[in-house]
Design an enzyme around this catalytic site. Sequence first.
Site, PDB file in Angstrom:
ATOM      1  N   ARG A 172     -60.608  21.587  32.123  1.00 22.48           N
ATOM      2  CA  ARG A 172     -59.753  22.388  31.245  1.00 22.48           C
ATOM      3  C   ARG A 172     -59.925  23.846  31.673  1.00 22.48           C
ATOM      4  O   ARG A 172     -60.716  24.171  32.542  1.00 22.48           O
ATOM      5  CB  ARG A 172     -60.029  22.140  29.760  1.00 22.48           C
ATOM      6  CG  ARG A 172     -61.390  21.745  29.308  1.00 22.48           C
ATOM      7  CD  ARG A 172     -62.449  22.802  29.427  1.00 22.48           C
ATOM      8  NE  ARG A 172     -61.996  24.058  28.849  1.00 22.48           N
ATOM      9  CZ  ARG A 172     -62.417  25.237  29.218  1.00 22.48           C
ATOM     10  NH1 ARG A 172     -63.305  25.363  30.189  1.00 22.48           N
ATOM     11  NH2 ARG A 172     -61.971  26.336  28.665  1.00 22.48           N
ATOM     12  N   GLY A 173     -59.148  24.721  30.988  1.00 15.66           N
ATOM     13  CA  GLY A 173     -59.106  26.117  31.437  1.00 15.66           C
ATOM     14  C   GLY A 173     -57.920  26.243  32.382  1.00 15.66           C
ATOM     15  O   GLY A 173     -57.753  25.417  33.300  1.00 15.66           O
ATOM     16  N   ALA A 174     -57.108  27.274  32.148  1.00 18.28           N
ATOM     17  CA  ALA A 174     -55.837  27.378  32.872  1.00 18.28           C
ATOM     18  C   ALA A 174     -56.009  27.316  34.395  1.00 18.28           C
ATOM     19  O   ALA A 174     -55.294  26.587  35.086  1.00 18.28           O
ATOM     20  CB  ALA A 174     -55.139  28.683  32.468  1.00 18.28           C
ATOM     21  N   ASN A 225     -53.411  31.993  24.130  1.00 17.00           N
ATOM     22  CA  ASN A 225     -54.778  31.604  24.463  1.00 17.00           C
ATOM     23  C   ASN A 225     -55.268  30.675  23.343  1.00 17.00           C
ATOM     24  O   ASN A 225     -54.543  30.406  22.382  1.00 17.00           O
ATOM     25  CB  ASN A 225     -55.677  32.835  24.604  1.00 17.00           C
ATOM     26  CG  ASN A 225     -57.030  32.486  25.206  1.00 17.00           C
ATOM     27  OD1 ASN A 225     -57.102  31.841  26.266  1.00 17.00           O
ATOM     28  ND2 ASN A 225     -58.112  32.876  24.553  1.00 17.00           N
ATOM     29  N   ASP A 261     -53.702  31.525  28.706  1.00 18.48           N
ATOM     30  CA  ASP A 261     -53.071  30.332  29.291  1.00 18.48           C
ATOM     31  C   ASP A 261     -51.657  30.617  29.762  1.00 18.48           C
ATOM     32  O   ASP A 261     -51.134  29.927  30.644  1.00 18.48           O
ATOM     33  CB  ASP A 261     -53.085  29.193  28.283  1.00 18.48           C
ATOM     34  CG  ASP A 261     -54.523  28.723  28.073  1.00 18.48           C
ATOM     35  OD1 ASP A 261     -55.216  29.307  27.233  1.00 18.48           O
ATOM     36  OD2 ASP A 261     -54.952  27.823  28.806  1.00 18.48           O
ATOM     37  N   GLN A 296     -65.396  24.891  22.829  1.00 11.50           N
ATOM     38  CA  GLN A 296     -65.562  25.341  24.223  1.00 11.50           C
ATOM     39  C   GLN A 296     -66.512  26.544  24.323  1.00 11.50           C
ATOM     40  O   GLN A 296     -67.150  26.747  25.342  1.00 11.50           O
ATOM     41  CB  GLN A 296     -64.212  25.717  24.837  1.00 11.50           C
ATOM     42  CG  GLN A 296     -63.295  24.550  25.129  1.00 11.50           C
ATOM     43  CD  GLN A 296     -62.339  24.274  23.997  1.00 11.50           C
ATOM     44  OE1 GLN A 296     -62.649  24.486  22.834  1.00 11.50           O
ATOM     45  NE2 GLN A 296     -61.149  23.790  24.328  1.00 11.50           N
ATOM     46  N   ARG A 319     -50.174  18.880  30.500  1.00  9.91           N
ATOM     47  CA  ARG A 319     -50.402  19.714  29.303  1.00  9.91           C
ATOM     48  C   ARG A 319     -49.316  20.802  29.298  1.00  9.91           C
ATOM     49  O   ARG A 319     -48.929  21.273  30.374  1.00  9.91           O
ATOM     50  CB  ARG A 319     -51.809  20.343  29.318  1.00  9.91           C
ATOM     51  CG  ARG A 319     -52.928  19.335  29.045  1.00  9.91           C
ATOM     52  CD  ARG A 319     -54.299  20.019  28.926  1.00  9.91           C
ATOM     53  NE  ARG A 319     -54.462  20.742  27.683  1.00  9.91           N
ATOM     54  CZ  ARG A 319     -55.501  21.550  27.437  1.00  9.91           C
ATOM     55  NH1 ARG A 319     -56.446  21.735  28.354  1.00  9.91           N
ATOM     56  NH2 ARG A 319     -55.609  22.171  26.289  1.00  9.91           N
TER      57      ARG A 319
HETATM   58  C1  RUB Z   1     -58.688  27.135  27.519  1.00  8.95           C
HETATM   59  C2  RUB Z   1     -58.406  28.523  27.131  1.00  8.95           C
HETATM   60  C3  RUB Z   1     -58.970  29.586  28.035  1.00  8.95           C
HETATM   61  C4  RUB Z   1     -57.987  29.911  29.133  1.00  8.95           C
HETATM   62  C5  RUB Z   1     -58.718  30.689  30.199  1.00  8.95           C
HETATM   63  O1  RUB Z   1     -58.144  26.168  26.668  1.00  8.95           O
HETATM   64  O2  RUB Z   1     -57.705  28.820  26.188  1.00  8.95           O
HETATM   65  O3  RUB Z   1     -59.235  30.761  27.334  1.00  8.95           O
HETATM   66  O4  RUB Z   1     -57.478  28.732  29.710  1.00  8.95           O
HETATM   67  O5  RUB Z   1     -57.939  30.863  31.305  1.00  8.95           O
HETATM   68  P1  RUB Z   1     -58.501  24.632  26.955  1.00  8.95           P
HETATM   69  P2  RUB Z   1     -58.592  30.965  32.796  1.00  8.95           P
HETATM   70  O6  RUB Z   1     -59.981  24.496  26.884  1.00  8.95           O
HETATM   71  O7  RUB Z   1     -57.776  23.901  25.856  1.00  8.95           O
HETATM   72  O8  RUB Z   1     -57.948  24.287  28.325  1.00  8.95           O
HETATM   73  O9  RUB Z   1     -58.758  29.568  33.287  1.00  8.95           O
HETATM   74  O10 RUB Z   1     -57.607  31.746  33.579  1.00  8.95           O
HETATM   75  O11 RUB Z   1     -59.907  31.647  32.646  1.00  8.95           O
END
Ligand code: RUB
Length: 354
Positions: free
Chosen positions: A49-51, A248, A238, A197, A87
């Site tokens: 996870r994480g963009a 986000n 995101d 998270q 997603r």
């Molecule tokens: C993750 C989330 C993070 C961003 C960060 O949500 O909101 O703050 O994705 O972005 P999830 P980057 O855990 O639901 O995927 O990856 O650019 O740091």
Amino acid sequence: MLGQYRALWLNHTGDLEVIDQRYLPFEKHVRVLKTASDACEAIQDMTVRGAGVIGNVAAFGVYLAAREFAGDKQKITQAALNIRGARPTAVNLMWAVDKMLEVVKHSDDVVSDCKAEAIRQTDEDVKRTQAIGIIGTDIIESIMTDKKINQFNILTHCNAGWLAIVDSGSALAPIYEAQKRGIDIHVWVDETRPRNQGARLTAWELQDAGIKHTIIPDNTGGLLMQQGKVDMVITGADRVALNGDAANKIGTYLKALAAKDNDVPFYIALPINTFDFACENGVSDIEIEQRDQDEVHNMQGLNTAGDVEQVRITPLDSQAANYGFDVTPARLITGLITEKGVVEPNKKAIGKLK
Ligand code: RUB
């Protein structure tokens, strides 16, 4: 160290290995992804996870499709489109797949070109996050000089560290860089319900790096800001619209409101591929993912015997809503920290980055 600060890597057989983030911080598991549908599933079930990392796994997923379907462009394209829909909110996923589809369309050696492009995209993220770290830390230093303070307290929400984007993170990149520069930094880590998270992943990263931090329940930030205990709020994103509105993790908007009310600078750190230049207005147009209500009803943790256990924390017949993200309006954002510098959250400034 797991993954040597990378959340994903190719193994010697050309399969993709990822850190399975569903088990952290209690257990360390690596999951092997061999096919495009493995990649799609890993994004959907939040193994990754994480963009940024979602985008990387999507790109490698298209490479896995190319390998699986021996270069058959029609089948690869169908698999890529499935991954693209895994997603809805993080635009890095669509960005990465669209770049891969361009490669598929024009290539004479699809497997090898897809592999090279996925590696290139991931390596580019490393450079992006390093630049964000340097630029963000310059801001930290200038706030410290203005306020004449020797310790810096920063609040972050969710996880935007190296587990979320290789290899220094977005929001955490300036925190890692500040540590390198010898700045006395302390991080307030929002727990980030319902998947935690912050409490699970950000705290794990910071503990591993030896950075001082304190986990706080999500509703604590406002009080800390009123008490002058937060010098800056920084989060990842995101998807950021052309008008500067930023999607986000759910709860970010409330932190931005509290920051505005207390004159605390509120920054979003993001690589340029997190902008959605086609989206004019983030608040009205960004699709917000809604996830299974079981994520709200159940929590996972260590029981007294030291085993990982899941428990129900709500009445059995209650309904829950599980919105994954919210959108912070541009007017609440002090600045967007990108690899190209700090960008004002408005159409004129963002439009120049296209
Ligand atoms: C993750 C989330 C993070 C961003 C960060 O949500 O909101 O703050 O994705 O972005 P999830 P980057 O855990 O639901 O995927 O990856 O650019 O740091």
